[in-house]
Design an enzyme around this catalytic site. Sequence first.
Site, PDB file in Angstrom:
ATOM      1  N   CYS A 209       4.050 -78.245 -43.226  1.00 49.22           N
ATOM      2  CA  CYS A 209       3.356 -78.977 -44.290  1.00 49.22           C
ATOM      3  C   CYS A 209       2.743 -80.268 -43.750  1.00 49.22           C
ATOM      4  O   CYS A 209       3.453 -81.259 -43.567  1.00 49.22           O
ATOM      5  CB  CYS A 209       4.321 -79.286 -45.428  1.00 49.22           C
ATOM      6  SG  CYS A 209       3.581 -80.258 -46.747  1.00 49.22           S
TER       7      CYS A 209
ATOM      8  N   CYS B 176       2.967 -83.285 -46.069  1.00 49.29           N
ATOM      9  CA  CYS B 176       4.310 -83.911 -46.132  1.00 49.29           C
ATOM     10  C   CYS B 176       4.572 -84.750 -44.881  1.00 49.29           C
ATOM     11  O   CYS B 176       5.085 -85.861 -44.966  1.00 49.29           O
ATOM     12  CB  CYS B 176       5.419 -82.865 -46.197  1.00 49.29           C
ATOM     13  SG  CYS B 176       5.152 -81.498 -47.294  1.00 49.29           S
ATOM     14  N   ASP B 177       4.275 -84.199 -43.717  1.00 49.74           N
ATOM     15  CA  ASP B 177       4.769 -84.782 -42.467  1.00 49.74           C
ATOM     16  C   ASP B 177       3.683 -85.368 -41.555  1.00 49.74           C
ATOM     17  O   ASP B 177       3.998 -85.976 -40.536  1.00 49.74           O
ATOM     18  CB  ASP B 177       5.538 -83.708 -41.667  1.00 49.74           C
ATOM     19  CG  ASP B 177       6.753 -83.200 -42.448  1.00 49.74           C
ATOM     20  OD1 ASP B 177       7.341 -83.998 -43.189  1.00 49.74           O
ATOM     21  OD2 ASP B 177       7.086 -82.015 -42.321  1.00 49.74           O
TER      22      ASP B 177
END
Length: 313
Positions: free
Chosen positions: A136, A139-140
């Site tokens: 992701c 997200c990261d």
Amino acid sequence: MNTTNTKCLIIGSGPAGYTAALYTSRANLSPLLYEGHQPGGQLTITTEVENFPGYPEGTTGTQLMEDIRRQAIKFGADVRPGIVTEVDFSQRPFKVKVDDGTQILAETVIISTGATAKFLGLPDEQRYMGLGVSACATCDGFFYRKKRVAVVGGGDTACEEALYLSNIAADVFLIVRKDHLRASKVMQRRVLEKPNIKVLFNTNTAGLYGEEFLEGAHLVENKGTDNEQHYDLAIDGFFLAIGHKPNTDVFAKYIELDETGYIKTNGHSTATNVEGVFAAGDVADPHYRQAITAAGSGCRAALDAERFLAEQE
Ligand code: NDP
């Protein structure tokens, strides 16, 4: 067999399921929620969450899920561990079997079983999970500011992730197993025009390496041809974008799915083809896949279930 009756059964945890439990419990529906294989869902395998409104200092995926779970329980949601193994949606009340032997008779069902990111199947992927491997970018990606990252895949998701990362990282390598991208033309053009994205066509990943954190990938170009070449690419981040599999197998006999297995919902509502069964979160969303959009659709499913029950009365 132990049988439990409920006005609203929620199958699956994660932001969609827990939010649906919060809303239905506040509406006095006394919901029953089964948490499934991965209590808290995909967010529990990410590290920090910095884009969920209301957390200016950020939080962890696990903490965020625990917070919404506690909030739902506070208003009376019955949250249980357990995996749904069989459903019968042919008539109401719907019959649902859980792996602990319980049978549930439910007036309404909200499906929020999510989707699971596909992995290549390399043993190293699990070893470096959270230490350089991610599924992701939204997200990261932030943790790879000015670093070198690779994205695997040639579809719209891979292109989108590569473009997102190209605004954060110094260099992005897109590892594509074929000699062309599968993504839409517009996405292909954007990727090919971006100066800090390099597309590695005809390339497969054979393994990953690094001491504690990921330091690089072993790549194979033109695999199986006379021109086969092996080389190492030094990278700090390795993002999988080879598709997601929605967790819908157990519902497939009754619920209409699209060609990739996602639940089809009716226009703006969360209604499925079976009256009284609703779907929320990634299980019905191949496009946005964010914690906040999943939570939003969990709220919508709860309101849809509540209105459906009111109409029945
Ligand atoms: P896709 O199935 O479209 O693409 C998957 C990609 O991963 C393909 O390039 C495929 O290669 C590659 N792949 C699969 N398995 C492997 C493997 N083992 N090793 C290496 N590469 C592999 O998935 P997406 O998640 O990209 O998209 C899913 C759907 O969602 C699509 O319909 C897409 O259009 C849509 N979508 C739309 C977006 C938008 O409109 N903004 C954004 C994101 C997704 P190959 O081509 O060789 O099979």
